[in-house]
Structure formats: C-alpha cells, structure tokens
Design a protein around this motif. Structure first.
Motif, PDB file in Angstrom:
ATOM      1  N   GLN A  60       0.836  -1.205   0.000  1.00 11.16           N
ATOM      2  CA  GLN A  60       0.000   0.000   0.000  1.00 11.16           C
ATOM      3  C   GLN A  60       0.870   1.254   0.000  1.00 11.16           C
ATOM      4  O   GLN A  60       0.585   2.216  -0.722  1.00 11.16           O
ATOM      5  N   GLY A  61       1.936   1.245   0.815  1.00  5.90           N
ATOM      6  CA  GLY A  61       2.853   2.382   0.810  1.00  5.90           C
ATOM      7  C   GLY A  61       3.549   2.531  -0.527  1.00  5.90           C
ATOM      8  O   GLY A  61       3.736   3.652  -1.027  1.00  5.90           O
ATOM      9  N   SER A  62       3.935   1.395  -1.126  1.00  2.00           N
ATOM     10  CA  SER A  62       4.599   1.433  -2.426  1.00  2.00           C
ATOM     11  C   SER A  62       3.704   2.083  -3.477  1.00  2.00           C
ATOM     12  O   SER A  62       4.157   2.926  -4.267  1.00  2.00           O
ATOM     13  N   LEU A  63       2.433   1.714  -3.489  1.00  6.21           N
ATOM     14  CA  LEU A  63       1.512   2.277  -4.476  1.00  6.21           C
ATOM     15  C   LEU A  63       1.366   3.796  -4.293  1.00  6.21           C
ATOM     16  O   LEU A  63       1.387   4.551  -5.278  1.00  6.21           O
ATOM     17  N   ALA A  64       1.248   4.233  -3.052  1.00 10.13           N
ATOM     18  CA  ALA A  64       1.098   5.670  -2.799  1.00 10.13           C
ATOM     19  C   ALA A  64       2.315   6.445  -3.307  1.00 10.13           C
ATOM     20  O   ALA A  64       2.177   7.498  -3.958  1.00 10.13           O
ATOM     21  N   HIS A  65       3.514   5.942  -3.034  1.00 12.38           N
ATOM     22  CA  HIS A  65       4.721   6.645  -3.469  1.00 12.38           C
ATOM     23  C   HIS A  65       4.917   6.550  -4.982  1.00 12.38           C
ATOM     24  O   HIS A  65       5.428   7.486  -5.606  1.00 12.38           O
ATOM     25  N   ALA A  66       4.519   5.431  -5.585  1.00 10.18           N
ATOM     26  CA  ALA A  66       4.634   5.292  -7.040  1.00 10.18           C
ATOM     27  C   ALA A  66       3.748   6.305  -7.750  1.00 10.18           C
ATOM     28  O   ALA A  66       4.136   6.909  -8.761  1.00 10.18           O
ATOM     29  N   ARG A  67       2.523   6.500  -7.230  1.00 10.64           N
ATOM     30  CA  ARG A  67       1.628   7.492  -7.829  1.00 10.64           C
ATOM     31  C   ARG A  67       2.199   8.893  -7.667  1.00 10.64           C
ATOM     32  O   ARG A  67       2.150   9.716  -8.595  1.00 10.64           O
ATOM     33  N   ARG A  68       2.760   9.167  -6.482  1.00  9.26           N
ATOM     34  CA  ARG A  68       3.335  10.493  -6.247  1.00  9.26           C
ATOM     35  C   ARG A  68       4.508  10.746  -7.181  1.00  9.26           C
ATOM     36  O   ARG A  68       4.721  11.875  -7.649  1.00  9.26           O
ATOM     37  N   ALA A  69       5.270   9.679  -7.488  1.00  7.58           N
ATOM     38  CA  ALA A  69       6.438   9.828  -8.357  1.00  7.58           C
ATOM     39  C   ALA A  69       6.081   9.837  -9.831  1.00  7.58           C
ATOM     40  O   ALA A  69       6.889  10.228 -10.667  1.00  7.58           O
ATOM     41  N   GLY A  70       4.872   9.380 -10.144  1.00  6.35           N
ATOM     42  CA  GLY A  70       4.514   9.233 -11.553  1.00  6.35           C
ATOM     43  C   GLY A  70       5.342   8.172 -12.244  1.00  6.35           C
ATOM     44  O   GLY A  70       5.704   8.302 -13.417  1.00  6.35           O
ATOM     45  N   ASP A  71       5.631   7.088 -11.533  1.00  8.37           N
ATOM     46  CA  ASP A  71       6.468   5.994 -12.042  1.00  8.37           C
ATOM     47  C   ASP A  71       5.567   4.819 -12.397  1.00  8.37           C
ATOM     48  O   ASP A  71       5.129   4.071 -11.522  1.00  8.37           O
ATOM     49  N   PRO A  72       5.237   4.620 -13.675  1.00  8.41           N
ATOM     50  CA  PRO A  72       4.283   3.568 -14.041  1.00  8.41           C
ATOM     51  C   PRO A  72       4.793   2.153 -13.751  1.00  8.41           C
ATOM     52  O   PRO A  72       3.993   1.267 -13.436  1.00  8.41           O
TER      53      PRO A  72
END
Length: 1016
Positions: free
Chosen positions: A748-760
């Motif tokens: 869940q934390g990974s998904l939140a940070h991935a969205r913030r980074a814009g890293d598909p």
C-alpha cells in the motif's frame, strides 16, 4: 576407462592399470576427476594441488603434468584432457568415476522402494577401497575427502535402516558391532545396534548395550542419551512387537509424516584446523578438564568456555584446534560464526548470526522468525536435547553473545573475545581461560616448525625474533613467512632490521602501546612486499565485506585479474590474508584495521573514492550480468546496466551465475550497509532491485535484510520512486514468507509513493504485489480489482512484461474462484505474451496454470500435455519453485486419472521442493494432496496425519485456502473411520472458510454435509 578416487587414485584402461606418474601428477588428475567435464583454470589447479605454497615455477610444472597425463590417457584409449577457454577439463563420463557413481547410486537408493534400494546401497558401498585420495597430497582434496567420508557414513546408516526395516537384522548385526567400536557416541548407530540385537532375540544384550552406551555418554560428555534412544530403550523393555517389523517410530502415522519432511541436517561448520599448531599444552589440558564429567559443571548445566586475551594472541587458533579435538563428542553437529566483534566496519548483528545458525540447522527462510528474540527462542528449541558444539568467535561483549546461547546442557559453547565477558562468568557460570602470550619455549618451537632448519641453526636469533614479535601467535606467523621468503638473509640480519624499526617506534611511543609490537611486525612484513602486493593490501582495508574474491580485488585495485590473483597469492604466503573458502580470501581483524589505516595514511581521498567507486561499479555490473543470465526477460524491470572498468567473471551460464550470487550475497548486503552509511542511498535501492528475484527465490532472510536496507535508504532521499520500489521489494519478500499483514502495509505504501512519483513501472508492480497480498488474505474480489489496475497501468506504459504477469495473475485468481472459461482465456493470453517475450520461466508457469484450468474443466489430455511442456522448460532452467508448483498440479491431474500412487509421489516431490525454497502456503497445499492420495490408497491413518500437518502449517501462516482443504480432507478421513460427528464438524468449518473466500470448493463441503452416511 574407469577411474577410482575412493581410495588411492587409479585408472584402468583396456590393458589394465594406467601408470599415472608421481604424486603431484596424480593430484592434478584427482582434482579434475572431482568435477569431470568442468574446466578449471591454471590458477585454480595450482591452488588445489599446492595450496598456499606453490613452487616457483608452478605454472610450468602444472603444464608438464597435464601433458604427461594427456599422453598416458590417450595411450590407454581414455577420455580427452582438453583445453576449454582459459581452463582444462577431463572429458570423462561421470559414470566412469567411482565418486560420481557412488553419489548416483545413493540418490537412487534413497528414492527407490526397498526391494530395489538394497542392491543400490550394496553397489554404492562396494565402490569404496579405503580413504578417498589416499595416495595424493592436497589440502583441497583433504577437505573433499572429509566430506566424502561423511557421505559414506550417512549411506552406511541409511543402508542399515533399510536392512532393519526389511527384517535382515542378521546381515547388519556383525557390521554394527564393529562400527559401534569406531563410533561409540553415535546415537543413531546405537539405536540400530539395539534394534538389531532385539530383532535377533537378544533382548538382554540390547539392554546391556544401552546401559554401556549410557554410562559412556555420562562419563565422556556428561549427558544422558537423547529422547529417541531413550524411547527405543523403553520399547525394548516393553517388548513392543512392532519393533520386529522395523518401525523405530511410535506409530506408522509418525513414520508416514516423517517421509514428507526434509531429513535432519547435521552442520559441520568448524574452520580447518591450523597447520603447525604448537604449544598451549597447559591450556588444552585445562579445557579438557573443564569438559570432563569431573570438571565441576553440573550434568544439566549449560557448558560455556570463554577464551580471552589480547588481539593476535591466538584465541581463535586455540578454540578451533580444541574444537576439532572434541568434535566427536558432539555428533549432532558443530556451528561456527565469526561475530567480527572488533571489525573496523561493524560487528555482526546477533539476529544475523541467529539466522545463519537456523539456516545451517535446516530451517528454510520462512521458518526463520523476523524478530531477534523470536529467532533466539527458535534457536534454543532447535538445539534442545542435541549434543552440539557451538563456537562464537571474536565476540564484542556479553550482549552480542547472550541470545546465541542454547540453554541446553547437552551443548558446549566456546566463546573467544578480547572482552572479559564477566557477565557470562558471573551469571551463566562460564569457565574463563585467559590466554597469555606464548612462553618463549612455545614461541621458539612455533618458529622452528614454520621456518625450519635455519631457525634451529640460529637459536639465539630465533629467540630474539620471538621476543620481537611479543610472542603473539599472529605476529610470529607473519614474521616466519617473511623469513622463509628471504632464504639468503640470516635471522640475525632480519632481527637487526626489526630492532631498528621498533627502536624508532619506541622513541615515538614511550607509553608502550600493547599493540605496538604486532603492528610493527606487520609494518616490517609489508616493507618487503612487492609494490603491487603492498598497494593491494592497503586497498583491502576499504572492502566492507566478510571476504573477497580475485575479481573484486581486481576491481578495487584497478589491475588485471591475473595480477590480482598474483598479488593475493603473495599476501597469502605472507599470512597477511587467509583463504576463507576456495578462491576467496579474508583478513584477520587486526590486519584489516591495519590495512585500513595504511589506506587512510598513504592514499588521497580521491584515490580511496576511486577505488571504492570501481568496487561498487563491479558489484553492480556483475550482479546485473548474473541476473540477466538467470532471468533475462525481467531486465526491463531492473535498473539499467552501468559500465565497469573491471573484468566481470563469466556469468553466462545459470550454474555460474547462481554460484556467484550464492558466494557474494553476504558481501552484497555488507556493501549495501556500507554505502548506506556513506549516504549513497540510490545505489542501495538499485542493488536491491537488481538481485531481488534471486533472493526472493532462494534466500528469503537475506531478501528481507536487503529490502529493509533499501527501504531505510530510500527514506533518506527525496525520491518517491526509489521508496516505492524499496517498499515493493520488501513487501514481496514478506508475502513469500506468509507475513501477509506486513506485506499488505508495504505494498500500500509502495503504491502511494509510485503514484506520487509518476512511475508507471513501480505502480504496476505495486498493484501486482497488492493483488498477491490480498489473495493470501482471502480478499479475492479486491485482489482481482488491484490486478486489473495493474493491467491498465502496464498497458498505458507499454510495459509488456508487467502486462503479461498481470494477465497470468488474474487467470490464477479467476481459476481459484471457479471461473474456469474466463481464466483459460486470460491464461492463454498471458502464455502468448510470454512466448513473444521469450520469458521461458514465465512460460513454464503459465503452462502449469493452464494445465490446472484444463484439469478443472475435465480436459485431462490437454492438461497432461501442458504439464509435460512446463516440466521440459523447467528441467532446462532448474527453477525449483515453479517446478514444485507444476509437480503439485500434476499430482492433482493424476488423482483425477485414478493413479493415486503416482500422484502421491508427485506431491511428495513438491513438498520437498517447497520446503527447500521456503514457500509454506504451497507446501501445505501439497501435504493436503498427499493426504488425499493416501486416503484413496486405503491408508486413512496416514492421510489424517498428513492433513493435520497441513492444517497446522496453514493456521500458522493464515493460509485460509489450504486450511479449508485440510478440514475438508480430514472430514472425509474421519467419515471413513466411522467418526461421523467429528467429520461433520470439519465439513462445516471447511464450508465456512470456502464460502468466506468465495471459492467453488464450498459446493464440495455442502455435498459432504448432505450425505452423512457416505464413505469417502
């Protein structure tokens, strides 16, 4: 042509025995026979044949031996001795070498039924003609021989079990009598002897043998026999009739369950005994007295010996030497760890030491707890009642040692430390032996042994040299090697040099630093090193890992690999480095600290940083090359390759790549910790991403360690993408270990940070990780939703591999929920995409999943074809986890076809592989399969035991699907045993679990409840 090494090294051609030449020439042949068909470089052969003291023209001598052997073999029409790349190999069929034929026969015997196994055991043991490599001289072959002797003894004991099980006690009895004299403290052998005597109608002799053995154990090691032997004794007293049928366990149920468990591991981790050990007679006597029954330690008390003393005094040497003297008293194994208590980098964490011990004791990664206290408790449980020798070397203090104590009076713990460890003495009753300097007589004796005749001819100079070295063991060995390397100088001349250097030091240090003498001996020794070797020694002080190989040395020093090997050889001869394993080197912590001080003193900051940079580039490039070989299709999901100026070893075959990663994994973790402390956070995250697949498939404890290091490093950056990837790696490792709540939190934390980074890419992988974690928790609808999100993100980002994996995962989820037609469509789509990507590991997985769907749909012929195709790929790739899944699903198919015995064998193989790689949920599923196969074969008691084992494992890891399967199976077994009330209770629990999971097997439970009188 046939070759023999299980005794003297021999070769037999058509015309009889082949003349193999002098000892060293036979040694060359023997080293090639250990690994026929595998090339060994000249450096490897020189190391294996001569060890640390090769002759001056070793390469030319080696070529001469190879040429003579080639001629002799060709004349006898034997196999070719060929050149491959930079190395040499013997192109011999392993079947023609007794060592490899022995191992093949043993493996066959262990997997065959009793009727076939008897002949295989006989053939294997008949190959032995004495001590392996009996007529050659090589430290490397001596180590191989010691391992082979252990293999032979294990084979003898397994053969004895078979003979006793089949009623051939008369055949085995005579051999057991002789073996018991040679192995008086081996309890497994003693149990076989008792059983053979009882089966021969000699109950009184069996009981007398037990009494004699018990007295010997009490007298020699102050311990009672173990619980298994005590139980056997009681059953003989009770005249248990089942013993005659050769069932040493208390019931057939226990025997059947044991067959699904990996055999107990007996670790043998002691380092090699030190050559030329001299002196310390009084200290050895005191340790022997401490261990004796009259040594004052109560019988059930934990036995701890603390060997203390200053750095370089010989604590480790004494501890290891004594441990080898008494190891026979501890047949359950020996554990050793260097705690690196005074290492310039950092001591080993107690939790890491416990993880290594638990792994050595046979636990798979998922059984190694995460918390240090839990690991310590599990360690105490694993060694309870066992007679084990545990050496804790180079401890920093009591806190580092406390959790490593077994708590069992049957174990002996030996601790070495510069610290007094007063707490162990006061609280735990440890026996303390303070190791002083060698006496002048002992120091002179050691120099005489190491230097030889020159020392005996100059007794005054030898005595002075001993004093110059402060009578410290480490300094004496370094100085002796320098003397040997300068045969044209007298010892008096060498003494004069050292005296002059120490006088200058005394002027600078009138306070009398206790380490001054040993440091000055080091200084004196390196003063005579070739420049290239000296530069190598200095730079080794910058390496953060526990040991190093020549390729990493070449990278660190910026020289070609051949030059790196030569420099290491020079340092090894000077005792400035030591071989920690074949082709790997380590430094004593004093030498490591000294090397680091020289690097700081003589190298500029830029020079140090350039060397470290080359090393980091090497490790990243080599790790990438290894992973590209093992998992090429996932290259797009790893950080990009970076160039390295250093030579990378040949990692183009799966065997080479896997071996490199196995050897370097602790170095990689140490490198990550070191660079994290230096603030190079992005490197840590990149390294963790590169080796993630390898660690998560093979070494979960290390996967957790490196993943956590990556998470903490990423938290030190402003890079949300790095944190997303780090959390995803850690979450995936937690999922594999069935720590599902932690896995869900990380993903869940990974998904939140991935969205913030814009890293598909990070977003796709986080969605996939979330889907897996939710599936383990039984939240199927949510799991499918997250997996569909992964498909959408991967498609938009043109991530072909991520998209294919998501289709595969979705197909598995649909199949689990009974939507077989839809699952089949998605699975075929995933398979097509994997083929387009040439992702063969994923192809095999998809073929297996497709076979499962077709089995559910009743298309058994198509399912069989897909399982076969999957296994063909897996046998090429040697991928145990996917192979285990395929074997498990093939077992399901065989059950549908009515072949329960064949299904049981496939499930058994799957259980062993799942246990090996550490996948508890899947292991529980295969145990359920074994239970169903046992029930169909008319063995309800065995089935019940297997289902209970599966249920216990599933409950521990919250594996709800496997838990439901176990309850359903137990219900069918109890119904078959006419226990209807208990059967219905299990059916009701299964129905509740299946319904909560939304799985189609709920209908099976309803059907069972609707037919209360039916038999399974």
């Amino acid at each position: 042509m046939r070759f023999g090494v299980l005794g003297p090294v021999v070769a037999y051609g058509i015309g009889g025995a082949v003349e193999l030449g002098p000892t060293r020439q036979r040694t060359v042949l023997a080293t090639l026979l250990v690994e026929p068909g595998i090339a060994a470089t000249p450096e490897q052969l020189i190391d294996r044949v001569w060890g640390e003291r090769p002759p001056q023209r070793s390469r030319q001598t080696l070529h001469t031996y190879l040429s003579r052997l080639r001629t002799a073999l060709e004349a006898a029409d034997g196999p070719a001795l060929a050149r491959r790349g930079r190395g040499y190999l013997l192109d011999a069929d392993p079947e023609t070498v007794d060592l490899h034929r022995f191992r093949k026969l043993v493996a066959g015997a262990r997997s065959a039924d009793d009727a076939v196994a008897a002949g295989l055991w006989r053939g294997a043991l008949d190959l032995w003609r004495g001590t392996p490599f009996d007529d050659v001289d090589s430290d490397w072959l001596d180590a191989i021989a010691a391992g082979l002797e252990r293999e032979r003894w294990a084979a003898v004991l397994d053969r004895n079990d078979l003979l006793l099980r089949t009623g051939d006690h008369a055949i085995v009895l005579a051999g057991l009598t002789a073996a018991s004299n040679d192995h008086p403290l081996d309890e497994r052998l003693a149990g076989q002897h008792l059983l053979a005597l009882y089966a021969a109608g000699r109950q009184a002799d069996a009981l007398a043998h037990y009494r004699a053995l018990r007295q010997r154990l009490v007298d020699d090691i102050g311990s009672e026999p173990g619980p298994v032997l005590r139980e056997l004794h009681q059953r003989i007293l009770n005249q248990d009739p089942r013993l005659i049928r050769g069932e040493p366990e208390t019931s057939r149920e226990r025997t059947q369950v044991a067959s699904a468990v990996v055999p107990a591991v007996v670790p043998a981790q002691l380092p090699a005994d030190v050559a030329g050990f001299t002196g310390r007679a009084a200290e050895l006597d005191r340790l022997d007295t401490f261990l004796s029954p009259e040594g004052g330690v109560p019988e059930q008390a934990m036995k701890i010996a603390v060997i203390g003393g200053t750095a370089g005094v010989g604590k480790t040497t004494l501890a290891v030497h004594w441990a080898h003297r008494v190891r026979a008293r501890f047949p359950d194994g020996q554990l050793y760890v260097n705690l690196r208590g005074y290492d310039p980098e950092q001591p080993m964490a107690t939790g890491d030491a416990l993880a290594r011990f638990l792994t050595a004791l046979g636990l798979t990664s998922h059984n190694v707890p995460l918390a240090e206290d839990d690991r310590a408790a599990r360690f105490r449980s694993e060694v309870a009642g066992k007679r084990m020798l545990i050496v804790l070397d180079n401890a920093a203090g009591v806190r580092q040692v406390r959790s490593l104590l077994p708590g069992s009076g049957s174990c002996l713990v030996v601790v070495t430390s510069r610290d007094s460890l007063a707490g162990l003495v006061a609280v735990d009753g440890a026996y303390r032996l303070d190791l002083g300097l060698l006496t002048i007589t002992e120091a002179v004796d050691l120099l005489n042994r190491l230097i030889g005749r020159r020392a005996e001819e100059e007794p005054v100079a030898t005595a002075l040299l001993a004093e110059q070295c402060a009578r410290l063991s480490l300094a004496l060995r370094v100085a002796a090697e320098l003397a040997v390397s300068r045969p044209d100088s007298t010892l008096a001349e060498l003494n004069a040099e050292l005296t002059d250097r120490q006088s200058r030091l005394d002027l600078l240090d009138p306070g009398g630093d206790p380490y001054a003498a040993v440091r000055e001996v080091f200084s004196w020794s390196i003063h005579h090193l070739p420049t290239a070797a000296l530069e190598t020694f200095r730079l080794l002080g910058l390496h953060p890992g526990p040991d190093i190989d020549p390729y990493a040395v070449a990278a660190l020093t910026g020289v070609p690999i051949d030059q790196a090997r030569q420099n290491l050889a020079v340092l090894a001869r000077a005792h400035l480095v030591h071989r920690s394993a074949p082709n790997r080197y380590g430094l004593h912590d004093l030498l490591r600290a000294y090397a680091g001080s020289l690097a700081n003193l003589h190298l500029t900051r830029d020079e140090r940083e350039n060397a470290t940079g080359r090393l980091l580039d090497f490790y990243r490039a080599a790790a990438t090359a290894a992973m590209d070989c093992l998992h090429p299709a996932e290259a797009s999901h790893r950080p990009p390759r970076i160039p390295s100026s250093a030579t990378i070893p040949d990692l183009t075959t799966p065997d080479a790549a896997g071996a490199w990663l196995d050897a370097e994994r602790f170095c990689l973790i140490a490198v990550a910790a070191h660079v994290a402390a230096c603030g190079k956070y992005s490197y840590v995250v990149a390294l963790a991403r590169i080796v993630h697949r390898y660690l998560i498939d093979t070494h979960l404890t290390e996967a957790i360690a490196l993943g956590d290091q990556a998470r903490r490093s990423a938290e030190g950056t402003d890079d949300p993408s790095a944190l997303a990837h780090a959390l995803r790696l850690l979450g995936a490792a937690y999922s594999r270990m069935s720590q599902v709540d932690l896995a869900l939190e990380c993903q869940q934390g990974s998904l939140a940070h991935a969205r913030r980074a814009g890293d598909p890419l990070a977003e796709t992988l986080a969605y996939l990780g979330l889907g897996v974690a939710l599936s383990h928790l039984g939240r199927g609808a949510e799991s499918m939703a997250q997996t569909r999100e992964a498909i959408a993100v991967a498609t938009k980002a043109d991530d072909a591999l991520g998209e294919a994996i998501a289709f595969n995962n979705l197909a598995v989820l649909l199949q689990q929920h009974g939507r077989y037609a839809e699952a089949g469509e998605h699975q075929r789509e995933a398979l097509r995409r994997f083929r387009d990507l040439d992702a063969r590991r994923f192809q095999a997985n998809a073929l297996t999943n497709l076979g499962v769907i077709e089995t559910r749909l009743g298309d058994l012929a198509a399912a069989a074809d897909h399982f076969d195709a999957s296994l063909v790929i897996l046998h090429e790739l040697s991928t145990p986890i996917v192979e285990a899944h395929t074997l498990d699903k093939l077992g399901m198919l065989l059950l549908r076809l009515g072949d329960a015995p064949a299904a049981s064998e496939r499930f058994r193989q799957a259980v062993q592989l799942f246990h090996q790689v550490g996948v508890p949920a899947a292991e529980a599923g295969s145990l359920n399969g074994m239970g169903e196969a046992a029930l169909r074969q008319g063995r309800p008691e065995d089935a019940l035991a297997l289902y209970r084992r599966a249920l216990a494992m599933a409950e521990q890891i919250r594996g709800f699907h496997q838990e439901a399967q176990a309850h359903l199976g137990m219900g069918h077994v109890l119904r078959a045993l006419d226990d209807e009330d208990r059967a219905r209770a299990h059916f009701e629990t299964a129905l509740e679990l299946y319904t909560g999971l939304g799985m189609p097997e709920a209908d099976d439970a309803r059907t069972a409840l609707a037919e209360p009188t039916a038999k399974a």
